[in-house]
Design an enzyme around this catalytic site. Sequence first.
Site, PDB file in Angstrom:
ATOM      1  N   GLN A 142       0.975  -0.910   0.085  1.00  0.00           N
ATOM      2  CA  GLN A 142      -0.007   0.306   0.093  1.00  0.00           C
ATOM      3  C   GLN A 142       0.889   1.056   0.413  1.00  0.00           C
ATOM      4  OE1 GLN A 142      -3.188   0.177  -0.609  1.00  0.00           O
ATOM      5  NE2 GLN A 142      -3.683   1.738   0.381  1.00  0.00           N
ATOM      6  N   HIS A 181      -2.245  -3.760   0.444  1.00  0.00           N
ATOM      7  CA  HIS A 181      -2.036  -4.221  -0.723  1.00  0.00           C
ATOM      8  C   HIS A 181      -2.998  -3.336  -1.506  1.00  0.00           C
ATOM      9  CE1 HIS A 181      -3.052  -8.120  -3.988  1.00  0.00           C
ATOM     10  NE2 HIS A 181      -2.236  -7.325  -4.643  1.00  0.00           N
ATOM     11  N   LEU A 182      -1.839  -2.565  -2.681  1.00  0.00           N
ATOM     12  CA  LEU A 182      -2.289  -1.154  -3.313  1.00  0.00           C
ATOM     13  C   LEU A 182      -3.862  -1.180  -3.687  1.00  0.00           C
ATOM     14  CD1 LEU A 182      -1.458   1.311  -3.811  1.00  0.00           C
ATOM     15  CD2 LEU A 182      -0.682   0.714  -6.247  1.00  0.00           C
ATOM     16  N   HIS A 183      -4.660  -0.353  -3.354  1.00  0.00           N
ATOM     17  CA  HIS A 183      -6.201  -0.143  -3.468  1.00  0.00           C
ATOM     18  C   HIS A 183      -5.992   1.310  -2.989  1.00  0.00           C
ATOM     19  CE1 HIS A 183      -5.922  -0.677   0.716  1.00  0.00           C
ATOM     20  NE2 HIS A 183      -7.603  -0.047   0.614  1.00  0.00           N
ATOM     21  N   LEU A 184      -7.268   2.121  -4.126  1.00  0.00           N
ATOM     22  CA  LEU A 184      -7.547   3.177  -3.970  1.00  0.00           C
ATOM     23  C   LEU A 184      -9.509   2.920  -3.474  1.00  0.00           C
ATOM     24  CD1 LEU A 184      -4.834   3.818  -6.334  1.00  0.00           C
ATOM     25  CD2 LEU A 184      -6.214   6.344  -5.397  1.00  0.00           C
TER      26      LEU A 184
END
Length: 364
Positions: free
Chosen positions: A165, A202-205
Site C-alpha cells: 500500500q 495491498h495497493l488500492h484506492l
Amino acid sequence: PVPAMAETAAVGGQRGEPSPEEFVYSEEDFVLQAAGWDDPDSALSRFDRALLAGWSDRMERGVFRYRLGPLPTRVLPGPVCLVAQLNEQRGAQRRPPQPVRSLRDPFDPGAFNFTRLRPAELLLQLCRAGGPGPPPDPLLVAINASPLERGHVLLLPEPARRLPQALTAPVLRGALEAALLSAHPGFRVGFNGLGGGASVNHLHLHGLYLGHPLPLETAPAEPLGPRLALLRAGPAPAFLFFAAGPAALEPVSRAVCRAAEHLGGAGLACNVLATRGDPPAGPGAGGGRGLRVLLWARPPRFGPKAGEPFAVALCELAGLLPLPAAPLYRDITEAEALSAIRQHLLPEHELLRLGGELLRLLES
C-alpha cells in the site's frame, strides 16, 4: 458502448457468476463539468451507470457483508460543517484491519489481500484507449464488501502484482481519470496510506458517492508556489494540488506521489483525496472547476488507541464522519469531533516546514 455484464465464468470463478465488465474509455468520456448539487443524479455518465448497476446487482445478490440502505445523516452545528453518518453495520461487521508495524511493511501473501476476492466482487476493468499522454495502469473496480456509502468501490491495479500500500503515479493517474469519468459531483476517490488508516496492505484506492458537498471543494487556499497550496478548510489542513483538465492529470499524479514519497522518508503517513472543486484561489477567481487533489501529512498510527470515539482516516480528514453507534451519532458535537481528529495532525510549525520542503522538492 460496452456490453452488459456477462454471466460467464470469471477467472477462478464458476459459470453463472457475474464477471468484470471491460470498460474501455477515451478522453471523450471525461466529464469536465459534473452535475450540480441541486440534482446530482440528473445526468449520470456511462461510467456511473455501469458502476452503480453492478454495485446494486451485487447488493441484491447478497455479495456484501450487509445490506446497505439510506444512512441517517446530519450536518453537525458549527463553522466546519462536518457531515456525520450512522453506519452501525460497518462498525460491527467489517473485516478487522490488518496489523501494520511500519510505513514500509512489505506485502504479506499470508494476510488477506485482493487476490482472494471472489469473482462476484469484481465489477469493471477500466482500460483507456488513446491519449492524452501514456495510458495509466488499468484498474479493476471491485465492491468494498463493507461499504461506507452507495457505490463504495475499490480501485485496484492488477492484484497479482502484489504491490504493498504505497501510492504510485500510474495508479493515481488511473484513479483521477475514474473521477473524471463520473458526472456526479459527489464521486470522490481517495487513498489511505500505511499508518494513516489503511486496513489492507495491498495497493488500492477507494471510490464512493457522497451525497453532500464539503467545504474543501470551494474554500480558497494559501498559495505556497505555482503548483502547491495549503488548504485549511475542513477539520484538517491539507496540501492542495489542482488539475484543471485531463492534460494536468499526469503531472499532478507525479507531483502528489513525489510528495507522498517524501512524507514516507520523513517518517510520516499520508492520506489523499480527489474531488471536484474550484481552482485553489476559490470560486470567482477565474478558471473553471477541475479536480482538487488533497494530501494530508500525519504522524503514523499503528493500531487503535483506547478511548478514541472513531478511527481517523481519509473520510474523517475530509469532513465526513462514518460513526458506528447511535448514541455517538446523536450526541457528538463539532468540538468533540475536531478534538479527536486533530490528535492525528502535525503541529503548525512542522506543517509549514514540511510545506517548504515539498515546494523545493516540486520545483527541483
